[in-house]
Structure formats: structure tokens, C-alpha cells
Design a protein around this motif. Structure first.
Motif, PDB file in Angstrom:
ATOM      1  N   LEU A 216       0.857  -1.169   0.000  1.00 39.75           N
ATOM      2  CA  LEU A 216       0.000   0.000   0.000  1.00 39.75           C
ATOM      3  C   LEU A 216       0.897   1.223   0.000  1.00 39.75           C
ATOM      4  CD1 LEU A 216      -2.705  -0.990   2.612  1.00 39.75           C
ATOM      5  CD2 LEU A 216      -3.035  -0.658   0.187  1.00 39.75           C
ATOM      6  N   PRO A 218       1.409   5.020   0.538  1.00 37.37           N
ATOM      7  CA  PRO A 218       0.702   6.157   1.134  1.00 37.37           C
ATOM      8  C   PRO A 218       0.637   7.327   0.146  1.00 37.37           C
ATOM      9  CG  PRO A 218       2.582   5.498   2.497  1.00 37.37           C
ATOM     10  CD  PRO A 218       2.687   4.753   1.225  1.00 37.37           C
ATOM     11  N   TRP A 220      -2.048  10.966  -0.082  1.00 38.99           N
ATOM     12  CA  TRP A 220      -2.259  12.179   0.684  1.00 38.99           C
ATOM     13  C   TRP A 220      -2.677  11.883   2.111  1.00 38.99           C
ATOM     14  CZ3 TRP A 220      -4.976  11.565  -4.053  1.00 38.99           C
ATOM     15  CH2 TRP A 220      -4.408  12.270  -5.116  1.00 38.99           C
ATOM     16  N   LYS A 221      -2.433  12.867   2.905  1.00 38.33           N
ATOM     17  CA  LYS A 221      -2.920  12.802   4.287  1.00 38.33           C
ATOM     18  C   LYS A 221      -3.806  14.021   4.490  1.00 38.33           C
ATOM     19  CE  LYS A 221      -1.207  11.668   8.795  1.00 38.33           C
ATOM     20  NZ  LYS A 221      -0.076  11.418   9.657  1.00 38.33           N
ATOM     21  N   VAL A 522       0.287   1.635   9.148  1.00 40.43           N
ATOM     22  CA  VAL A 522       0.077   3.000   8.683  1.00 40.43           C
ATOM     23  C   VAL A 522       0.422   4.001   9.781  1.00 40.43           C
ATOM     24  CG1 VAL A 522      -1.669   4.610   7.911  1.00 40.43           C
ATOM     25  CG2 VAL A 522      -1.638   2.318   7.009  1.00 40.43           C
ATOM     26  N   ASP A 546      -8.259   7.736  11.440  1.00 40.19           N
ATOM     27  CA  ASP A 546      -7.750   7.316  12.732  1.00 40.19           C
ATOM     28  C   ASP A 546      -8.323   8.193  13.838  1.00 40.19           C
ATOM     29  OD1 ASP A 546      -6.436   9.737  12.859  1.00 40.19           O
ATOM     30  OD2 ASP A 546      -4.599   8.930  12.045  1.00 40.19           O
ATOM     31  N   TYR A 550      -6.988  12.332  11.516  1.00 42.09           N
ATOM     32  CA  TYR A 550      -6.351  12.331  10.199  1.00 42.09           C
ATOM     33  C   TYR A 550      -6.993  11.281   9.322  1.00 42.09           C
ATOM     34  CZ  TYR A 550      -2.547  14.675  12.666  1.00 42.09           C
ATOM     35  OH  TYR A 550      -1.814  15.524  13.407  1.00 42.09           O
ATOM     36  N   THR A 552      -5.852   9.159   6.006  1.00 35.54           N
ATOM     37  CA  THR A 552      -4.733   8.882   5.103  1.00 35.54           C
ATOM     38  C   THR A 552      -5.262   8.117   3.908  1.00 35.54           C
ATOM     39  OG1 THR A 552      -3.529   8.493   7.133  1.00 35.54           O
ATOM     40  CG2 THR A 552      -2.361   8.090   5.091  1.00 35.54           C
ATOM     41  N   SER A 553      -4.744   8.463   2.757  1.00 38.84           N
ATOM     42  CA  SER A 553      -5.156   7.705   1.578  1.00 38.84           C
ATOM     43  C   SER A 553      -3.988   6.853   1.126  1.00 38.84           C
ATOM     44  CB  SER A 553      -5.589   8.658   0.471  1.00 38.84           C
ATOM     45  OG  SER A 553      -4.526   9.493   0.112  1.00 38.84           O
ATOM     46  N   LEU A 554      -4.293   5.641   0.730  1.00 40.66           N
ATOM     47  CA  LEU A 554      -3.258   4.710   0.325  1.00 40.66           C
ATOM     48  C   LEU A 554      -3.616   4.126  -1.018  1.00 40.66           C
ATOM     49  CD1 LEU A 554      -3.535   3.054   3.740  1.00 40.66           C
ATOM     50  CD2 LEU A 554      -1.391   4.002   3.006  1.00 40.66           C
ATOM     51  N   LYS A 555      -2.586   3.888  -1.809  1.00 49.38           N
ATOM     52  CA  LYS A 555      -2.855   3.304  -3.113  1.00 49.38           C
ATOM     53  C   LYS A 555      -2.582   1.818  -3.063  1.00 49.38           C
ATOM     54  CE  LYS A 555      -2.146   3.658  -7.931  1.00 49.38           C
ATOM     55  NZ  LYS A 555      -1.640   4.318  -9.070  1.00 49.38           N
TER      56      LYS A 555
END
Lengths: 598, 106
Positions: A216, A218, A220-221, A522, A546, A550, A552-555
Motif C-alpha cells: 500500500l 501512502p 495524501w494525508k 500505517v 484514525d 487524520y 490517510t489515503s493509500l494506493k
């Protein structure tokens, strides 16, 4: 000897000669004797008399000046100036007439300047004149009002003026709002250019080497200043605008109940939310309507439900349930939009710890509710006063509606049981599964396979079920309380879960039936818990929320997104049937061993 | 019909009456501005039907009072672009439909 004497002498001689001549002639006539000397004649000695004097006679005039200024016409100039007397001398310098110096001298000195001029242009039309007059009249009226108001009150006057000025400010800003928005997005894209590129194009090549695993990446946050201290309690992607997602913020902590926040982010602008709505109570769940993506249903910690309309201005919900209109008495854990009912009214369901599953309908700007079902603990009846038996009400903590069978839904309870219910039966469960030993945190139907659903709980386990069978098909133990689990929209065998130790787990049952194929941490273990996870409907990314507020986006790397390989010659059958078949295969594989181990 | 026609006429008259002289643009000193404005109003009221005579009157008075080479334009619909000596230009509306422009340029 003086000249005069000589000349006299000459003249005398001439006279003599003449006289002689005349005398001769006379003599001829008279025959005179001897020289006759006049008495005043100069007496010269004989030697002197015999002296010879030469005289030269020329044509030049001896009295004429010897030095004349002659003009030499050949050479066009005066020449042969031999004598010169200077009468007057002055030292000076030459200036070209167009030079600056010359101009300045002229200015200072003599010439009068023309007066400064300027241009003026305008248009005189009937409407221009009319408009000007209207404006003037309005100004005058305003002045009159001010004059009237001034003696009476002075404060409202000032505020009026302040309001007017901010209004004009507001007008100015609103005109450029659209342009500013676009520029903001451009700036963000440029700032996070690498991330945007990764999001679109990055494919982890190392996946080829790791057949069973994926990664995965990471991206953008998302964080929001006002959300500090709140945890992410709900995530929801917008079906229509797939770059927009909603984040509900609140708090899971019973003791620390503060305000909440409903925030919408777009992937196009990752620095600041598109919309944000502060709420009095913490939010626990949100759902965006599938067709009308501007309608958002929200469930709160204080038991209220509300509907927000993103199209409308203003920070308030369009509808909100109150104690009178039947709000839940306990936190609302899940809301879900349903299809419009027979009267074409929007409606949604909510489940809450007070044991009620309620259906809310938007009828003419009002929120009307009906209790659908009351969750009661099977079999356990307590003795109430006067011997009446009252069912103990269980807490509902999660629910999900079947994708195809409209009336069928599942409810997870705080006791760890999952009930299969129908909208039409209000008191009876179709089935009950003893799922977990602790509260069920999430229960979700599979997007493709009509029989499969997944549930997760704080008892560290995730279980996958076939709703026709009483026991779970798969069980996964994750060593930490599972906050949320979510099926992927592109594959029937891929799902993701998040745990409070800050790890995201991605499972693909097709590849590995026992373990996650990807388990990146993460967040650092002690820093925070992950609370929610959601897949994006079309892009290969997931967002994880979380408890710090925040997102978080993950690819997802390609390994996590594997679609069934097409056999040579065969076309890749798209979508649901393939997925269903995949799942069926798995299930059938497992039926026999499961039966034996169960 | 006649009633509405009369109504409109009344309205127009009323508009013209209660529409005062409105200075649109000027760079004249205060005294000069006031004098010029009053002169224009007088002229326009005197020659309400004939713009040319009004303009003539204004121009001649201005020449006498302030010096040579004034120019005057009066009308109800025109566009203009002029070069004028600084501090010698006045552009005003009058009577709800007239526009007067006075400027000096030798």
C-alpha cells in the motif's frame, strides 16, 4: 636736395626751355640776346645744374593702398588679408538646437509653454443619464436616512456601515470565488505533484516478484485544524463524484464527548476541505445518498439523526430529529439510505444502542420516523414490575442492507450476535448468528456475491459468513481489536480491515485464504488507532481514518487488485458474474473441509 | 389610452422637473465649477428646445468670463473624446435627459 628745388629747377628749366623755345621762336622773331634770369630763381652751381635726375613714370597710382582685401571667387572666401585689427572678442560654445541643453535654455528663457492638456472621453445616452440620476437619488435617500438615524442612535449606524462594507467585500470575493477555487486546486496539485502522479500512474513493479503480497503506497494525508482532538468515526465516498468523500468526526470515548464535525474532502484539493459543518454532538456515522449525492444522512452520539443538503448554503442540517420526533436515546451507530419509497420520498435507516432500528422518511421537509424492529436478547426475559415480562433490549452497533434483496438486512449487536432481519417483520428475526464474543463493530454484505457477508469485532476477529450457514466460513484473527472492515468494490474476494494498533490489513481470499496479503503499519503503534476504512468506488485507493482526526489515503498495488485471468481465446467476462463465480469456487472448496473442522 | 398617455407625459415632466443638475465629471476649481454649472442650467432652461442657442450662449459667456477658446456640446445621445486644458473641463447631466460638456482648448 629738396624735391621742390629740383622740381622748381625742372620747371625752371622747362620754363627755360619753353622760354628758350618761345624765346627762340621769339628770337626768330626778335633775336633776343642771352639768358634772362628771373630774380627769385634758385641759384645752383654749374655742377649741380648738370646733375641728372632720373624720373620713372608708371601707371600705378602711388597713393592707392597697398593691402586690399580681395575676394577670391575661385575659392569662395576672402583671401589675402594681410592686415587685421581686432575690435571685439568674446569666448563662446556651440549647441545643437535640438539638444537637451538647448531645449532647457529655451524653456527657462524665452518661449511661453502651452498649458497642460488632457483627454476626456465619455458617452452620453438616455440610459446612462437615467442610471446616473437613479444612483444619485438613492444616495440622497441613504443620506437622509442616515441623518434621521444619526441623532437617534449612533451604534446601529456604525454597524450598518460595517455591514455594508463587508457586504461589498463579500460581493467582491464571491465574484472571484470560482476562479480562486480553481487556482487553489492548481496550487495544491502542483504542491503535491508527486503524490498526484503516484495516484494516477504508479504501479509497484516489485509486485511481480512478490506473488502473494502487495503493498500500500501512502498518498495524501488529510487533516483539518478544527478537527484536532476528534477522531474519525465515519468515512463515506460519494458515488457520483468519486473524488469527494465525507468524513465524520466525533469521539468514541464515553467520557470525552465534545462537538463533532462533518467534513468533505476532494482529492482535487487535499489541503482544505470542500465543505465543513460543525455539529454540537459527535458524529458516529454518515451515508451519502446514491442518486442524490448532495443528501447526507448523519447519526450522532446523542442519538439524533440529521440530513444535510450540500447544495444549500448554511451550516445547519436541513432536517434534524429531536426528542419529540423520536430520536434515539443512545448513540446512532449506523445510517443507510434506502431507495425512495412509494411516495418518492427519500428515506434512510438508522440503528442505535437503544436497540431500535428506525426508518426515517423525509416527508415534505419533515423527518418522520417509524420503528422497524426492536432488538431483543433472544430468550432472556427479565422480570419487570408486576410480573410483566419485558424483553431486554440489545444494542445495535452495525447494520447493512443487502445489495439486491431490498428487504433483507443484517444487524450486529453489542453482544456479538448478528441478526438477519427483514423490513417486513418487525419483531422476529429471520436468523441469528452467534458471531463474536464482543460487540460487532461492522457487518457488511459482499458487493457481488449475494450470500456472503463479513463481520468484525473488538474480539480481534474477522469472520466471513454465508448467510445460509450458521457458522462462519472464514475466521481471521488479527491480534488487535478490529475497528472496521470493508469489501472492495472491484473484487468479491478482496477486503480490507483496520485495527487499533495502526495497521491496515488487506486480504484477498483468492490468493491467500489464511493471511492478509498486505499489512502495512500505517501509524506507529502507540500513536493512534485506526478507526475506519473505505474503498474508493473506481480508483484503486483506500482511505483510512484514525482517532487523531487524520485521514490517510493509500494506493493499492496491482497485486491487491487482481482480477481473474482470462484464458486464451476467452473474453474477460466483466463484473459481477465473474466475481460471484470466484467466490463460489472458494466456498465450494471450503465447504467440505469446513464441515469437517467445524 | 389617453389616460395612460397623459400619465406618461406627467411622469416625464415630473422626472425632468425633479431631476436636478448632476455633475458627472469635472476638474475645475470649485468656484469656476459652480459658476459654469449655473450658467449651463440657465442656458438650458432658457433655450429648452434649441440646443444650439443654448450652447452658443454658454460658449460666449465662458469666453468672456474665463478667456478664449471654449467649446460646448449639448445633446441627448452622443459619445465624446476631447483634449482639454487641465482644470478647464465640465461634464454634467441636466433635466433627466440632457448631457452638457464644456471644455477649453486653445
Amino acid at each position: 636736395m629738396p624735391v621742390t628745388d629740383k622740381s622748381v629747377a625742372a620747371s625752371v628749366r622747362k620754363d627755360d626751355e619753353e622760354r628758350v623755345d618761345t624765346v627762340d621762336r621769339w628770337d626768330e622773331s626778335h633775336h633776343g640776346k642771352g639768358l634772362i634770369k628771373p630774380p627769385d630763381q634758385l641759384e645752383l652751381t654749374e655742377a649741380e645744374l648738370k646733375e641728372e635726375f632720373t624720373r620713372i613714370l608708371t601707371a600705378n597710382n602711388p597713393h592707392a593702398p597697398a593691402n586690399i582685401v580681395l575676394y577670391n571667387s575661385k575659392r569662395y572666401r576672402h583671401a589675402s588679408v594681410t592686415q587685421m585689427i581686432v575690435h571685439f572678442v568674446v569666448e563662446g560654445s556651440l549647441l545643437h538646437q535640438d539638444s537637451d541643453e538647448a531645449r532647457r535654455q529655451k524653456q527657462i528663457g524665452c518661449q511661453p509653454e502651452p498649458p497642460p492638456r488632457s483627454n476626456f472621453s465619455s458617452l452620453a445616452n438616455q440610459w446612462v443619464i437615467y442610471d446616473a440620476y437613479m444612483e444619485e437619488l438613492q444616495k440622497q435617500e441613504r443620506n437622509k436616512e442616515k441623518q434621521k438615524a444619526a441623532p437617534s442612535k449612533k451604534d446601529p449606524d456604525n454597524t450598518k456601515r460595517a455591514v455594508v462594507s463587508t457586504d461589498s467585500h463579500g460581493h467582491d470575493i464571491s465574484k472571484v470565488r470560482k476562479a480562486v477555487k480553481i487556482i487553489e486546486r492548481m496550487v495544491n496539485q502542483n504542491t503535491f505533484d508527486e503524490i498526484a502522479q503516484d495516484f494516477k500512474y504508479y504501479e509497484d513493479d516489485s509486485d511481480e516478484f512478490r506473488a502473494q503480497e502487495g503493498t500500500l503506497l501512502p498518498l495524501w494525508k488529510f487533516q483539518y485544524d478544527q478537527a484536532k482532538g476528534l477522531s474519525v468515526t465515519a468515512l463515506c465516498w460519494n458515488k457520483k463524484y468519486q473524488d469527494l468523500f465525507a468524513v465524520g468526526m466525533g469521539s468514541y470515548d464515553f467520557n470525552k464527548q465534545e462537538h463533532g464535525l462533518l467534513v468533505f474532502y476532494s482529492l482535487k484539493n487535499t489541503a482544505f476541505p470542500e465543505y465543513s459543518y460543525p455539529t454540537k454532538s459527535g458524529i458516529l456515522c454518515i451515508d451519502i445518498h446514491e442518486q442524490h449525492s448532495y443528501l447526507v444522512a448523519v447519526g450522532f452520539y446523542d442519538g439524533c439523526v440529521a440530513v444535510y443538503n450540500l447544495n444549500k448554503e448554511g451550516m445547519d442540517a436541513v432536517h434534524k430529529s429531536t426528542a419529540k420526533t423520536g430520536k434515539h436515546t443512545d448513540p446512532v451507530w449506523q445510517v443507510r439510505w434506502q431507495k425512495d419509497d412509494l411516495d418518492n420520498n427519500h428515506n434512510f435507516y438508522s440503528v442505535s444502542s437503544d436497540g431500535r432500528v428506525a426508518s426515517w422518511t423525509l416527508v415534505k421537509n419533515e423527518l418522520v420516523f417509524t420503528d422497524v424492529i426492536k432488538l431483543s436478547l433472544n430468550g432472556a426475559m427479565s422480570e419487570g414490575t408486576e410480573g410483566s415480562q419485558q424483553p431486554i433490549i440489545a444494542c445495535g452497533t452495525a447494520f447493512d442492507f443487502h445489495k439486491e434483496i431490498d428487504y433483507l438486512f443484517l444487524v450486529g449487536t453489542g453482544e456479538g450476535k448478528i441478526h438477519k432481519c427483514s423490513k417486513t417483520y418487525s419483531s422476529h428475526f429471520l436468523e441469528t448468528y452467534v458471531a463474536h464474543s464482543m460487540a460487532v463493530d461492522a457487518v457488511k454484505w459482499n458487493h457481488f456475491h449475494p450470500k456472503v457477508f463479513i463481520s468484525c469485532s473488538s474480539d480481534w476477529t474477522i469472520k466471513i459468513w454465508d448467510h445460509t450457514i450458521n457458522t462462519p466460513i472464514f475466521t481471521f484473527d488479527l491480534n488487535a481489536a478490529v475497528g472496521d472492515v470493508s469489501w472492495s468494490p472491484y473484487s468479491s474476494t478482496v477486503f480490507s480491515a483496520v485495527t487499533i494498533d495502526g495497521t491496515v490489513h488487506v486480504f484477498d481470499l483468492n490468493i491467500n485464504k489464511y493471511e492478509a496479503i498486505c499489512q502495512p503499519a500505517v501509524m506507529a503503534k502507540k500513536k493512534g488507532k485506526l478507526t475506519r476504512v473505505e474503498f474508493n468506488p473506481i480508483h484503486p485507493i483506500i482511505i483510512v481514518g484514525d482517532d487523531r482526526g487524520y485521514v490517510t489515503s493509500l494506493k493499492l498495488s496491482p497485486n491487491l487488485r487482481k482480477k481473474p485471468k482470462a484464458k486464451k481465446g476467452q473474453e474477460l467476462a466483466t463484473g459481477p458474474e465473474v466475481e460471484v463465480a470466484k467466490m463460489d469456487k472458494l466456498l465450494s472448496l471450503l465447504q467440505q473441509p469446513e464441515n469437517s473442522t467445524a | 389610452m389617453a389616460g395612460t398617455g397623459e400619465g406618461k407625459k406627467e411622469e416625464a415632466d415630473y422626472k425632468r422637473l425633479h431631476c436636478f443638475p448632476l455633475i458627472r465629471e469635472t476638474d475645475m476649481p470649485e468656484e469656476m465649477k459652480v459658476e459654469t454649472m449655473e450658467l449651463c442650467v440657465t442656458a438650458c432652461e432658457k433655450f429648452a428646445t434649441n440646443n444650439e442657442s443654448a450652447a452658443k450662449m454658454i460658449k460666449e459667456s465662458m469666453d468672456k468670463k474665463f478667456g478664449s477658446s471654449w467649446h460646448v456640446v449639448i445633446g441627448e445621445g452622443f459619445g465624446l473624446e476631447v483634449t482639454h486644458e487641465v482644470k478647464n473641463m465640465l461634464y454634467m447631466f441636466f433635466g433627466g435627459s440632457l448631457a452638457v460638456c464644456v471644455w477649453r482648448c486653445s
